[in-house]
Design a protein around this motif. Structure first.
Motif, PDB file in Angstrom:
ATOM      1  N   ASN A   3       0.821  -1.007  -0.017  1.00 24.11           N
ATOM      2  CA  ASN A   3      -0.102   0.041   0.258  1.00 24.11           C
ATOM      3  C   ASN A   3       0.859   1.487   0.119  1.00 24.11           C
ATOM      4  OD1 ASN A   3      -2.087  -1.495  -0.116  1.00 24.11           O
ATOM      5  ND2 ASN A   3      -2.513  -1.543   2.191  1.00 24.11           N
ATOM      6  N   PHE A   4       1.922   1.415   0.647  1.00 24.70           N
ATOM      7  CA  PHE A   4       2.680   2.485   0.649  1.00 24.70           C
ATOM      8  C   PHE A   4       3.564   2.659  -0.630  1.00 24.70           C
ATOM      9  CE2 PHE A   4       2.638   1.312   5.290  1.00 24.70           C
ATOM     10  CZ  PHE A   4       1.876   2.630   5.656  1.00 24.70           C
ATOM     11  N   LEU A   5       3.909   1.525  -1.228  1.00 22.45           N
ATOM     12  CA  LEU A   5       4.469   1.517  -2.318  1.00 22.45           C
ATOM     13  C   LEU A   5       3.421   2.263  -3.527  1.00 22.45           C
ATOM     14  CD1 LEU A   5       6.644  -1.616  -2.701  1.00 22.45           C
ATOM     15  CD2 LEU A   5       7.544   0.695  -2.433  1.00 22.45           C
ATOM     16  N   ALA A   6       2.196   1.781  -3.250  1.00 24.58           N
ATOM     17  CA  ALA A   6       1.387   2.352  -4.262  1.00 24.58           C
ATOM     18  C   ALA A   6       1.195   3.855  -4.070  1.00 24.58           C
ATOM     19  CB  ALA A   6      -0.145   1.548  -3.967  1.00 24.58           C
ATOM     20  N   LEU A   7       1.503   4.306  -2.895  1.00 19.79           N
ATOM     21  CA  LEU A   7       1.147   5.761  -2.522  1.00 19.79           C
ATOM     22  C   LEU A   7       2.586   6.688  -3.174  1.00 19.79           C
ATOM     23  CD1 LEU A   7      -0.485   5.953   0.548  1.00 19.79           C
ATOM     24  CD2 LEU A   7      -1.271   6.610  -1.419  1.00 19.79           C
ATOM     25  N   LEU A   8       3.399   5.877  -3.477  1.00 14.00           N
ATOM     26  CA  LEU A   8       4.713   6.569  -3.568  1.00 14.00           C
ATOM     27  C   LEU A   8       4.947   7.449  -5.017  1.00 14.00           C
ATOM     28  CD1 LEU A   8       7.743   6.662  -2.448  1.00 14.00           C
ATOM     29  CD2 LEU A   8       8.477   4.871  -3.963  1.00 14.00           C
ATOM     30  N   PRO A   9       4.312   7.110  -5.994  1.00 11.36           N
ATOM     31  CA  PRO A   9       4.154   7.928  -7.030  1.00 11.36           C
ATOM     32  C   PRO A   9       3.353   9.335  -6.630  1.00 11.36           C
ATOM     33  CG  PRO A   9       3.611   6.062  -7.855  1.00 11.36           C
ATOM     34  CD  PRO A   9       3.807   5.734  -6.265  1.00 11.36           C
ATOM     35  N   LEU A  10       2.392   9.098  -5.925  1.00 13.51           N
ATOM     36  CA  LEU A  10       1.852  10.306  -5.420  1.00 13.51           C
ATOM     37  C   LEU A  10       2.520  11.453  -4.667  1.00 13.51           C
ATOM     38  CD1 LEU A  10      -1.772   8.975  -4.949  1.00 13.51           C
ATOM     39  CD2 LEU A  10      -1.028  10.285  -6.849  1.00 13.51           C
ATOM     40  N   VAL A  11       3.205  10.535  -3.655  1.00 15.30           N
ATOM     41  CA  VAL A  11       4.118  11.468  -2.689  1.00 15.30           C
ATOM     42  C   VAL A  11       5.148  12.110  -3.444  1.00 15.30           C
ATOM     43  CG1 VAL A  11       5.671  11.156  -0.790  1.00 15.30           C
ATOM     44  CG2 VAL A  11       3.500  10.223  -0.692  1.00 15.30           C
ATOM     45  N   ALA A  12       5.766  11.154  -4.635  1.00 15.69           N
ATOM     46  CA  ALA A  12       6.981  11.700  -5.183  1.00 15.69           C
ATOM     47  C   ALA A  12       6.511  12.991  -6.037  1.00 15.69           C
ATOM     48  CB  ALA A  12       7.284  10.791  -6.180  1.00 15.69           C
ATOM     49  N   PHE A  13       5.265  12.740  -6.802  1.00 12.64           N
ATOM     50  CA  PHE A  13       4.927  13.891  -7.635  1.00 12.64           C
ATOM     51  C   PHE A  13       4.921  15.240  -6.832  1.00 12.64           C
ATOM     52  CE2 PHE A  13       1.055  16.369  -8.968  1.00 12.64           C
ATOM     53  CZ  PHE A  13       1.609  16.902 -10.414  1.00 12.64           C
ATOM     54  N   VAL A  14       4.053  15.160  -5.467  1.00  8.70           N
ATOM     55  CA  VAL A  14       4.021  16.326  -4.576  1.00  8.70           C
ATOM     56  C   VAL A  14       5.378  16.776  -4.394  1.00  8.70           C
ATOM     57  CG1 VAL A  14       3.247  17.333  -2.494  1.00  8.70           C
ATOM     58  CG2 VAL A  14       1.707  15.905  -3.895  1.00  8.70           C
ATOM     59  N   ARG A  21      10.527  22.134  -6.680  1.00  4.13           N
ATOM     60  CA  ARG A  21      10.028  23.155  -7.377  1.00  4.13           C
ATOM     61  C   ARG A  21      10.102  22.866  -9.022  1.00  4.13           C
ATOM     62  NH1 ARG A  21       8.670  27.780  -4.435  1.00  4.13           N
ATOM     63  NH2 ARG A  21       9.752  27.677  -2.412  1.00  4.13           N
ATOM     64  N   ARG A  22       9.732  21.784  -9.333  1.00  2.00           N
ATOM     65  CA  ARG A  22       9.616  21.400 -10.737  1.00  2.00           C
ATOM     66  C   ARG A  22       8.367  21.566 -11.438  1.00  2.00           C
ATOM     67  NH1 ARG A  22      14.571  21.499 -10.372  1.00  2.00           N
ATOM     68  NH2 ARG A  22      15.787  19.828  -9.858  1.00  2.00           N
ATOM     69  N   SER A  23       8.310  21.863 -12.595  1.00  3.65           N
ATOM     70  CA  SER A  23       6.989  21.954 -13.340  1.00  3.65           C
ATOM     71  C   SER A  23       6.300  20.838 -13.088  1.00  3.65           C
ATOM     72  CB  SER A  23       7.408  22.405 -14.769  1.00  3.65           C
ATOM     73  OG  SER A  23       7.840  21.183 -15.545  1.00  3.65           O
ATOM     74  N   ALA A  24       4.703  21.132 -13.384  1.00  2.00           N
ATOM     75  CA  ALA A  24       3.833  20.057 -13.278  1.00  2.00           C
ATOM     76  C   ALA A  24       4.054  18.962 -14.364  1.00  2.00           C
ATOM     77  CB  ALA A  24       2.534  20.773 -13.369  1.00  2.00           C
ATOM     78  N   ALA A  25       4.380  19.352 -15.482  1.00  2.00           N
ATOM     79  CA  ALA A  25       4.705  18.521 -16.492  1.00  2.00           C
ATOM     80  C   ALA A  25       5.881  17.395 -16.315  1.00  2.00           C
ATOM     81  CB  ALA A  25       5.038  19.085 -17.888  1.00  2.00           C
ATOM     82  N   MET A  26       7.032  18.138 -15.734  1.00  2.00           N
ATOM     83  CA  MET A  26       8.167  17.336 -15.445  1.00  2.00           C
ATOM     84  C   MET A  26       7.766  16.372 -14.125  1.00  2.00           C
ATOM     85  SD  MET A  26      10.450  17.615 -17.512  1.00  2.00           S
ATOM     86  CE  MET A  26      11.602  16.793 -16.899  1.00  2.00           C
ATOM     87  N   ALA A  27       7.215  16.820 -13.053  1.00  2.00           N
ATOM     88  CA  ALA A  27       6.808  16.134 -12.126  1.00  2.00           C
ATOM     89  C   ALA A  27       5.830  15.005 -12.432  1.00  2.00           C
ATOM     90  CB  ALA A  27       6.331  16.733 -11.062  1.00  2.00           C
ATOM     91  N   GLY A  28       4.987  15.200 -13.543  1.00  2.00           N
ATOM     92  CA  GLY A  28       4.272  14.119 -13.997  1.00  2.00           C
ATOM     93  C   GLY A  28       4.757  12.968 -14.829  1.00  2.00           C
ATOM     94  N   ILE A  29       5.911  13.445 -15.612  1.00  2.00           N
ATOM     95  CA  ILE A  29       6.656  12.500 -16.361  1.00  2.00           C
ATOM     96  C   ILE A  29       7.409  11.618 -15.457  1.00  2.00           C
ATOM     97  CG2 ILE A  29       8.535  12.460 -17.798  1.00  2.00           C
ATOM     98  CD1 ILE A  29       7.395  14.798 -19.449  1.00  2.00           C
ATOM     99  N   LEU A  34       8.048   6.468 -12.404  1.00  2.00           N
ATOM    100  CA  LEU A  34       8.401   5.804 -11.062  1.00  2.00           C
ATOM    101  C   LEU A  34       7.087   4.961 -11.098  1.00  2.00           C
ATOM    102  CD1 LEU A  34       9.356   5.362  -8.300  1.00  2.00           C
ATOM    103  CD2 LEU A  34       8.189   7.300  -7.382  1.00  2.00           C
ATOM    104  N   CYS A  35       6.044   5.192 -11.447  1.00  2.00           N
ATOM    105  CA  CYS A  35       4.826   4.460 -11.436  1.00  2.00           C
ATOM    106  C   CYS A  35       4.960   2.994 -12.270  1.00  2.00           C
ATOM    107  CB  CYS A  35       3.423   5.195 -11.597  1.00  2.00           C
ATOM    108  SG  CYS A  35       1.868   4.278 -11.544  1.00  2.00           S
TER     109      CYS A  35
END
Length: 176
Positions: A3-14, A21-29, A34-35
């Motif tokens: 469950n914690f591994l499943a949350l990791l991409p969301l935590v990494a995005f934020v 302070r990266r752009s939303a596009a780079m954070a999304g990519i 990672l996902c």
């Protein structure tokens, strides 16, 4: 642990968005990469043509849906600009209030209503309106360039709202 591994991409995005302070596009990519790595490495997701092309086709379909909503809205905007309706709307807004904060909030509100009506009732238009309203709100209160600070302050409230909503849906799902 899974469950914690499943949350990791969301935590990494934020973290990439707010912390680094990266752009939303780079954070999304980077979050998507990672996902994908976690899906293959930790969740034994198969790596064959149909398993890879299926999610890519779904992403393309989601993007096409958003373009399907925005393209006619841009066409109507161009039509309004060419016919002078934009200046008429500007004069009306100036007559409603002289404060730019009120005018920006009205524009953000009516833009959301316009997109909802253009898309049809029940469309997932909130995915588009929310970032627009955050930018409009940040500009009106002088928080431009401090979006990370605003996000840090509002994230706990959003998390509580999501947790309460999730619990209510879970409870209603088991009661009905």
């Amino acid at each position: 642990m899974r469950n914690f591994l499943a949350l990791l991409p969301l935590v990494a995005f934020v973290l990439w968005l707010v912390g680094f302070r990266r752009s939303a596009a780079m954070a999304g990519i980077w979050s998507a990469a990672l996902c994908a790595a976690l899906a293959v490495g930790a969740f034994d997701y198969p790596v064959d043509a149909s398993s890879v092309l299926g999610p890519l086709a779904e992403a393309l379909f989601a993007c096409a849906t958003i373009v399907w909503i925005i393209f006619p809205a841009l066409g109507i905007y161009e039509f309004q600009k060419d016919t002078g309706a934009t200046q008429t709307i500007g004069r009306w807004l100036a007559g409603v209030s002289g404060k730019p904060q009120v005018q920006a909030l009205l524009i953000a509100w009516f833009f959301g209503l316009f997109l909802e009506s253009a898309a049809g009732f029940g469309a997932a238009i909130g995915n588009i309106i929310t970032p627009h309203n955050i930018v409009a709100g940040a500009a009106t209160v002088g928080a431009v360039g401090r979006k990370g600070e605003v996000l840090r302050q509002t994230l706990p409230v959003c998390a509580i709202y999501a947790a309460v909503g999730g619990l209510l849906l879970f409870a209603l799902g088991h009661l009905l």
